[in-house]
Design a protein around this motif. Sequence first.
Motif, PDB file in Angstrom:
ATOM      1  N   ASN A   1      -5.175   2.182   8.578  1.00  0.00           N
ATOM      2  CA  ASN A   1      -4.634   3.451   9.052  1.00  0.00           C
ATOM      3  C   ASN A   1      -5.722   4.514   9.012  1.00  0.00           C
ATOM      4  OD1 ASN A   1      -1.495   3.534   9.460  1.00  0.00           O
ATOM      5  ND2 ASN A   1      -1.872   2.161   7.732  1.00  0.00           N
ATOM      6  N   ILE A   2      -5.814   5.295  10.067  1.00  0.00           N
ATOM      7  CA  ILE A   2      -6.715   6.438  10.094  1.00  0.00           C
ATOM      8  C   ILE A   2      -5.886   7.663  10.461  1.00  0.00           C
ATOM      9  CG2 ILE A   2      -8.721   7.497  11.188  1.00  0.00           C
ATOM     10  CD1 ILE A   2      -9.727   4.696  11.844  1.00  0.00           C
ATOM     11  N   THR A   3      -6.028   8.718   9.675  1.00  0.00           N
ATOM     12  CA  THR A   3      -5.260   9.933   9.934  1.00  0.00           C
ATOM     13  C   THR A   3      -6.189  11.103  10.209  1.00  0.00           C
ATOM     14  OG1 THR A   3      -3.459   9.195   8.495  1.00  0.00           O
ATOM     15  CG2 THR A   3      -3.558  11.545   8.991  1.00  0.00           C
ATOM     16  N   ILE A   4      -5.953  11.761  11.335  1.00  0.00           N
ATOM     17  CA  ILE A   4      -6.638  13.008  11.653  1.00  0.00           C
ATOM     18  C   ILE A   4      -5.699  14.141  11.256  1.00  0.00           C
ATOM     19  CG2 ILE A   4      -7.685  14.415  13.458  1.00  0.00           C
ATOM     20  CD1 ILE A   4      -8.064  11.878  15.088  1.00  0.00           C
ATOM     21  N   LYS A   5      -6.133  14.973  10.325  1.00  0.00           N
ATOM     22  CA  LYS A   5      -5.268  16.050   9.831  1.00  0.00           C
ATOM     23  C   LYS A   5      -5.900  17.392  10.124  1.00  0.00           C
ATOM     24  CE  LYS A   5      -2.712  17.539   5.733  1.00  0.00           C
ATOM     25  NZ  LYS A   5      -2.363  17.218   4.324  1.00  0.00           N
ATOM     26  N   LEU A   6      -5.101  18.302  10.665  1.00  0.00           N
ATOM     27  CA  LEU A   6      -5.582  19.646  10.972  1.00  0.00           C
ATOM     28  C   LEU A   6      -4.831  20.655  10.095  1.00  0.00           C
ATOM     29  CD1 LEU A   6      -7.172  21.698  12.688  1.00  0.00           C
ATOM     30  CD2 LEU A   6      -5.287  21.652  14.321  1.00  0.00           C
ATOM     31  N   LYS A   7      -5.595  21.510   9.426  1.00  0.00           N
ATOM     32  CA  LYS A   7      -4.985  22.556   8.607  1.00  0.00           C
ATOM     33  C   LYS A   7      -5.850  23.800   8.624  1.00  0.00           C
ATOM     34  CE  LYS A   7      -7.044  21.004   4.230  1.00  0.00           C
ATOM     35  NZ  LYS A   7      -6.791  20.605   2.837  1.00  0.00           N
ATOM     36  N   GLU A   8      -5.237  24.928   8.300  1.00  0.00           N
ATOM     37  CA  GLU A   8      -5.946  26.197   8.253  1.00  0.00           C
ATOM     38  C   GLU A   8      -6.140  26.624   6.804  1.00  0.00           C
ATOM     39  OE1 GLU A   8      -3.913  29.176  10.459  1.00  0.00           O
ATOM     40  OE2 GLU A   8      -4.765  28.593  12.376  1.00  0.00           O
ATOM     41  N   ASP A   9      -7.272  27.291   6.559  1.00  0.00           N
ATOM     42  CA  ASP A   9      -7.555  27.829   5.232  1.00  0.00           C
ATOM     43  C   ASP A   9      -8.273  29.162   5.430  1.00  0.00           C
ATOM     44  OD1 ASP A   9      -7.988  28.329   2.612  1.00  0.00           O
ATOM     45  OD2 ASP A   9      -9.552  26.822   2.346  1.00  0.00           O
ATOM     46  N   LYS A  10      -7.504  30.251   5.462  1.00  0.00           N
ATOM     47  CA  LYS A  10      -8.042  31.590   5.716  1.00  0.00           C
ATOM     48  C   LYS A  10      -8.785  31.611   7.056  1.00  0.00           C
ATOM     49  CE  LYS A  10      -8.331  32.775   0.828  1.00  0.00           C
ATOM     50  NZ  LYS A  10      -9.187  33.186  -0.300  1.00  0.00           N
ATOM     51  N   ASP A  11     -10.099  31.751   7.006  1.00  0.00           N
ATOM     52  CA  ASP A  11     -10.864  31.838   8.264  1.00  0.00           C
ATOM     53  C   ASP A  11     -11.395  30.494   8.728  1.00  0.00           C
ATOM     54  OD1 ASP A  11     -10.476  34.564   8.367  1.00  0.00           O
ATOM     55  OD2 ASP A  11     -12.272  35.004   7.202  1.00  0.00           O
ATOM     56  N   TYR A  12     -10.962  29.427   8.089  1.00  0.00           N
ATOM     57  CA  TYR A  12     -11.508  28.100   8.416  1.00  0.00           C
ATOM     58  C   TYR A  12     -10.408  27.179   8.927  1.00  0.00           C
ATOM     59  CZ  TYR A  12     -15.545  29.721   5.780  1.00  0.00           C
ATOM     60  OH  TYR A  12     -16.625  30.437   5.339  1.00  0.00           O
ATOM     61  N   ALA A  13     -10.799  26.226   9.779  1.00  0.00           N
ATOM     62  CA  ALA A  13      -9.873  25.207  10.265  1.00  0.00           C
ATOM     63  C   ALA A  13     -10.503  23.847  10.013  1.00  0.00           C
ATOM     64  CB  ALA A  13      -9.597  25.379  11.749  1.00  0.00           C
TER      65      ALA A  13
END
Length: 231
Positions: free
Chosen positions: A219-231
């Motif tokens: 399994n390979i997971t691409i995860k997108l999340k935000e952290d203040k000014d960073y993605a």
Amino acid sequence: VIIILIICINGVVTLFGSRSIIKPLNMLRNATNKITNENLEFELKYNSKDEIGQLCGDFEKMRTRLKNSIELQKQYENNRNELISNISHDLKTPITSVKGFIEGIIDGIASSTEKREKYLKAAYSKINTVDNLIDELFLYSKLEVNGISFEYDNINLVEYLIDCFEELQLDTEEKGIKLNLDIDDKINPIVIADRDKIRRVIINIIGNSMKYIKKEKGNITIKLKEDKDYA
């Protein structure tokens, strides 16, 4: 007595000169010969604080810098050759995939119109991958002369990753690997980046992940999340 004193003084001067001048000059000559013969694996030690000592110190600094420069150049050459070798090797994978998709259509494996369209899209995607790999070869040649340029654009990361995911999913399915996309519905980050180079990064990371998965079903997971000014 005067003659004896002159002889003694001459002996002392000669001994002092031999130790303080002739000896370090011989050391410098030997060191120069070693460098001429491409031997930098030595250290010039002379601890005197006079002018000759300073000269020996400067010579040792030069030897060290020259050695480090040559080692850095060798490392650079090795890295460049390895990169070109890896790209050349990676060219085989998409070409083999395109061949497989075309054979599937010819042999009637893709029997339905929908499946044929899927195979054709996959083959087209692989041809683009080959095109990108060839671009990488040009990219590395530009890096050597500091001629690389970036084309920045506003990118919607959610749409961008979905597009990359659909392209990569066909590759992972062929190898029995499940590709997952994990994006928080509440975020919609816009970033400034070079589209082609970010895509190259993502494709390389997923490609390496696929290469080193040892399980039968990975399994390979691409995860997108935000952290203040960073993605």
